[in-house]
Design an enzyme around this catalytic site. Structure first.
Site, PDB file in Angstrom:
ATOM      1  N   GLU A  49       0.836  -1.200   0.000  1.00  0.00           N
ATOM      2  CA  GLU A  49       0.000   0.000   0.000  1.00  0.00           C
ATOM      3  C   GLU A  49       0.874   1.254   0.000  1.00  0.00           C
ATOM      4  OE1 GLU A  49      -3.662   1.688   2.842  1.00  0.00           O
ATOM      5  OE2 GLU A  49      -2.329   0.102   3.568  1.00  0.00           O
ATOM      6  N   LYS A 118      -9.145   2.586  -2.316  1.00  0.00           N
ATOM      7  CA  LYS A 118      -9.489   1.889  -1.068  1.00  0.00           C
ATOM      8  C   LYS A 118     -10.880   2.304  -0.615  1.00  0.00           C
ATOM      9  CE  LYS A 118      -7.316   1.084   3.482  1.00  0.00           C
ATOM     10  NZ  LYS A 118      -6.082   1.384   4.266  1.00  0.00           N
ATOM     11  N   CYS A 174      -5.531  -3.178   2.268  1.00  0.00           N
ATOM     12  CA  CYS A 174      -5.327  -3.240   3.716  1.00  0.00           C
ATOM     13  C   CYS A 174      -6.611  -3.409   4.526  1.00  0.00           C
ATOM     14  CB  CYS A 174      -4.532  -2.029   4.189  1.00  0.00           C
ATOM     15  SG  CYS A 174      -3.752  -2.300   5.811  1.00  0.00           S
ATOM     16  N   LYS A 207      -0.087  -9.674  16.504  1.00  0.00           N
ATOM     17  CA  LYS A 207      -0.778  -9.345  15.264  1.00  0.00           C
ATOM     18  C   LYS A 207      -0.346 -10.248  14.112  1.00  0.00           C
ATOM     19  CE  LYS A 207      -2.302  -5.377  12.541  1.00  0.00           C
ATOM     20  NZ  LYS A 207      -2.181  -3.917  12.307  1.00  0.00           N
ATOM     21  N   ARG A 346     -22.425 -47.920  15.144  1.00  0.00           N
ATOM     22  CA  ARG A 346     -23.052 -49.034  14.435  1.00  0.00           C
ATOM     23  C   ARG A 346     -23.370 -50.181  15.399  1.00  0.00           C
ATOM     24  NH1 ARG A 346     -23.834 -50.025   9.112  1.00  0.00           N
ATOM     25  NH2 ARG A 346     -24.156 -47.782   9.288  1.00  0.00           N
ATOM     26  N   GLU A 473      -6.704 -49.748  -1.631  1.00  0.00           N
ATOM     27  CA  GLU A 473      -7.133 -50.997  -2.255  1.00  0.00           C
ATOM     28  C   GLU A 473      -8.427 -50.793  -3.045  1.00  0.00           C
ATOM     29  OE1 GLU A 473      -5.230 -54.212   0.900  1.00  0.00           O
ATOM     30  OE2 GLU A 473      -7.357 -53.719   1.017  1.00  0.00           O
ATOM     31  N   TYR A 481     -13.714 -59.384  -5.239  1.00  0.00           N
ATOM     32  CA  TYR A 481     -15.141 -59.088  -5.246  1.00  0.00           C
ATOM     33  C   TYR A 481     -15.905 -60.201  -4.513  1.00  0.00           C
ATOM     34  CZ  TYR A 481     -19.565 -57.303  -7.076  1.00  0.00           C
ATOM     35  OH  TYR A 481     -20.824 -56.761  -7.202  1.00  0.00           O
ATOM     36  N   LYS A 606     -16.539 -52.474  -8.102  1.00  0.00           N
ATOM     37  CA  LYS A 606     -16.343 -52.903  -6.709  1.00  0.00           C
ATOM     38  C   LYS A 606     -16.712 -51.776  -5.735  1.00  0.00           C
ATOM     39  CE  LYS A 606     -12.653 -56.170  -7.879  1.00  0.00           C
ATOM     40  NZ  LYS A 606     -11.236 -56.546  -7.706  1.00  0.00           N
TER      41      LYS A 606
END
Length: 652
Positions: A49, A118, A174, A207, A346, A473, A481, A606
């Site tokens: 700036e 600005k 800024c 800051k 589950r 995998e 499968y 799969k």
């Protein structure tokens, strides 16, 4: 192999904190030119700036001499951009119709392409900007008239690179970034992928961290790159100190930042992945539904393309595994908590107090066992309710069998040892298969026999069969499968192979100790293998997965970039060269990347019928979650993209 940056969607940006002298325009512009000249491999530069005059001129901004000199300097810098084929964005005071504006000036193609004033002027505590400047909201005109040139003027400007239309640049200054509703938000909604902030941010205790967090958050919120150029300690220290803390962020990640409190000029350079940002927006319907109430003027400019061999941005070889030990441990803790909580939920839902899990002494089944044990602990269930089943077959080695059995016993689970040789031989006899032919029938018959045993035991004990297969995998289809592919709840389905090893190792150090930890470390040191083929004569594992399908280190890298970032194959190849350096040759990388795409497309069927399992990271292949892909999609387009590289790198 040199590549054009734009062809892979990259823009190289230099963010500068030049040495400065307060009100010395000639000196300040010399520093700007020097930084550009010293960085020949960059074509786009952002400065702080009011860097042409310095930010801390105070009432000297009322001096016509200073403002007129700044105007002349801008015209000189504009000519400089043509001579050096660069684009500059610099800060300067601009006088217009009796008002003074704090502006970002966009210089390219030998011209001033646009001026952005600005909007938010801080006027509290140490700031007095309203004493000198007017806000963009006070502007009543859309253009400046300078020496016969009509220059777009306003905070409604966007700048588009002609050679890369997706590189659309928006600018704030800024304080604009520190307000509740920053202009960069509406700029991003209007399409800006690269947001610039020209700043003069004085340093205060704490800051720096806040500034960094602000830049990170805004880049993430806007799904954009955010470039923050800040003034250095050459600014006046009458009441404040400026540190020159400049940053480059992309979608929430800091790519580069300057060292603070240096009086010499500094520049940081990073390659921004504009293509990635556009793709992130494609996938984000919240961005897609955002609307901007303002209209914007788009200004074209020329941005010279670059060729390079090395990207100026971090490209990590293990995107799923953090490099820092502390961060990696934190991530392992979080993932393990997600896995155990998912399984516990589950179990509670089904009312099951028993679980069944097949253990081989390998990484995946070991991790699944540890998750199950901790889920039972979480629920207050006895670990004896976990039926661990090891099923030695034709390829089982003493090392893995011993580790599986000892681990089950030490963890306090119930253990069954059920050899499958006789059952599989009977099956071979039933279907007329020659046992000496070690083909896919030979291998998959064993996997399906094990799954049949586990499913039936789960019915027998009224328990839940825990799946052990991992994300890598699934990506490669490296599972049988209706064999190890199937279970009643798959706890590792969101964990890639490279991370499984670290999770087991973390469990050894953080969750367990003593003899159990020793076994877990030995599991981590065991080669990855399905152990479906007879071992060597010395009893060592003969069948090594990575000899067949390639290194999981590479495949996890390919998976992340193909699914998480949606990169095209040729770009993934280029990134792999950056990440792996001399560890793999170009032909090797190309060979395994082709393997990845062939398997990834052919094995989707799969993934289309996966058991339930928890998502733990940004990549998951569940058809009910993040990934929906036809099982019969063609890989031709992606393989053709790689075929174009064959003449350059050869075959592996």
């Amino acid at each position: 192999m040199d590549i054009r940056m734009a062809s892979h969607g990259y823009v190289r940006v230099g963010v500068c904190t030049p040495a400065c002298r307060v009100a010395d325009v000639a000196y300040n512009c010399e520093q700007i030119r020097n930084l550009v000249a010293e960085t020949p491999d960059c074509r786009f530069f952002v400065f702080p700036e009011l860097c042409v005059t310095a930010y801390t001129c105070g009432d000297l901004f009322f001096q016509p001499l200073l403002v007129e000199k700044a105007r002349s300097a801008l015209l000189e810098l504009a000519a400089f951009t043509s001579e050096h084929r660069v684009t500059l964005v610099v800060g300067a005071p601009i006088a217009f119709r009796g008002r003074l504006y704090n502006c970002a000036v966009f210089l390219s193609d030998g011209e001033i392409r646009g001026v952005v004033p600005k909007r938010f002027l801080p006027n509290t505590q140490e700031f007095y900007e309203e004493r000198w400047f007017s806000s963009a909201s006070d502007l009543e005109a859309t253009h400046l008239e300078w020496e016969g040139q009509r220059i777009p003027f306003g905070d409604d400007l966007l700048f588009r690179a002609g050679s890369m239309p997706d590189c659309l640049i928006g600018i704030e200054i800024c304080e604009d970034a520190w307000v509740a509703n920053p202009p960069s938000g509406r700029l991003a909604v209007a399409g800006a992928t690269l947001l610039l902030n020209l700043s003069a941010s004085p340093e205060l205790l704490g800051k720096m961290e806040y500034r960094r967090a602000l830049v990170q958050a805004q880049s993430a919120r806007c799904l954009a790159a955010y470039v923050y150029a800040s003034s250095g300690p050459g600014e006046s220290s009458t009441d404040l100190v400026f540190s020159g803390h400049s940053l480059i962020a992309e979608n929430g990640a800091i790519l580069a930042e300057t060292e603070r409190f240096r009086f010499d000029s500094q520049i940081i350079v990073a390659d921004l992945d504009i293509e990635r940002l556009v793709n992130e927006r494609f996938k984000n319907n919240s961005y897609g539904s955002s609307r901007s109430e303002a209209s914007f003027r788009v200004i074209e400019f020329s941005l010279a393309d670059l060729t390079c061999e090395q990207l100026l941005r971090p490209v990590v070889a293990t995107p799923f595994v953090p490099q820092a030990v502390e961060e990696r441990a934190h991530r392992c803790h979080e993932i393990f908590a997600i896995q155990t909580t998912g399984l516990a939920k589950r179990l509670l839902h089904t009312g099951a107090t028993r679980a069944v899990i097949g253990i081989s002494g390998g990484l995946d089944s070991t991790l699944a066992l540890l998750v199950t044990v901790k889920a039972f602990d979480k629920l207050g269930f006895s670990r004896s309710g976990i039926e661990t089943v090891t099923m030695p077959g034709f390829g089982t080695t003493q090392r893995t069998r011993s580790n599986a059995e000892r681990l089950a016993e030490m963890l306090g689970t119930s253990l069954r040892v059920i050899p499958i040789d006789a059952a599989v031989r009977q099956h071979f006899a039933d279907i007329g298969h020659d046992e000496s032919v070690h083909d896919i029938t030979y291998e998959n018959s064993q996997a399906r026999e094990r799954t049949q045993i586990l499913m039936n035991i789960a019915n027998q004990v009224n328990g839940l069969l825990i799946g052990t297969g991992d994300l890598s995998e699934l990506a490669l289809g490296w599972c049988t499968y209706n064999g190890d592919h199937m279970s009643m709840y798959a706890v590792n389905t969101g964990v890639p192979k490279t991370l499984v090893r670290y999770l087991v190792s973390w469990c050894a150090d953080a969750e367990f100790s003593g003899a159990i930890a020793a076994i877990l470390h030995d599991v981590c040191d065991t080669p990855v293998s399905p152990e479906l083929l007879p071992p060597h004569e010395n009893g060592e594992i003969k069948q090594r997965t990575e000899d067949k399908i390639g290194p999981y280190l590479l495949h996890d890298f390919f998976l992340y970039h193909a699914v998480r970032l949606q990169n095209r194959p040729s770009k993934i190849f280029f990134l792999a060269k950056q990440a792996f350096g001399g560890d793999f040759s170009d032909p090797q990388l190309l060979h395994w990347l082709k393997t990845f795409y062939r398997r990834f497309f052919s094995q989707q069927f799969k993934r289309s019928c996966l058991p339930d399992g928890p998502k733990v990271g940004s990549v998951v292949l569940s058809p009910r979650g993040d990934w929906r892909m036809p099982s019969d999609a063609s890989a031709a387009l992606w393989l053709d993209d790689l075929h174009q590289l064959e003449g350059v790198v050869g075959e592996g």
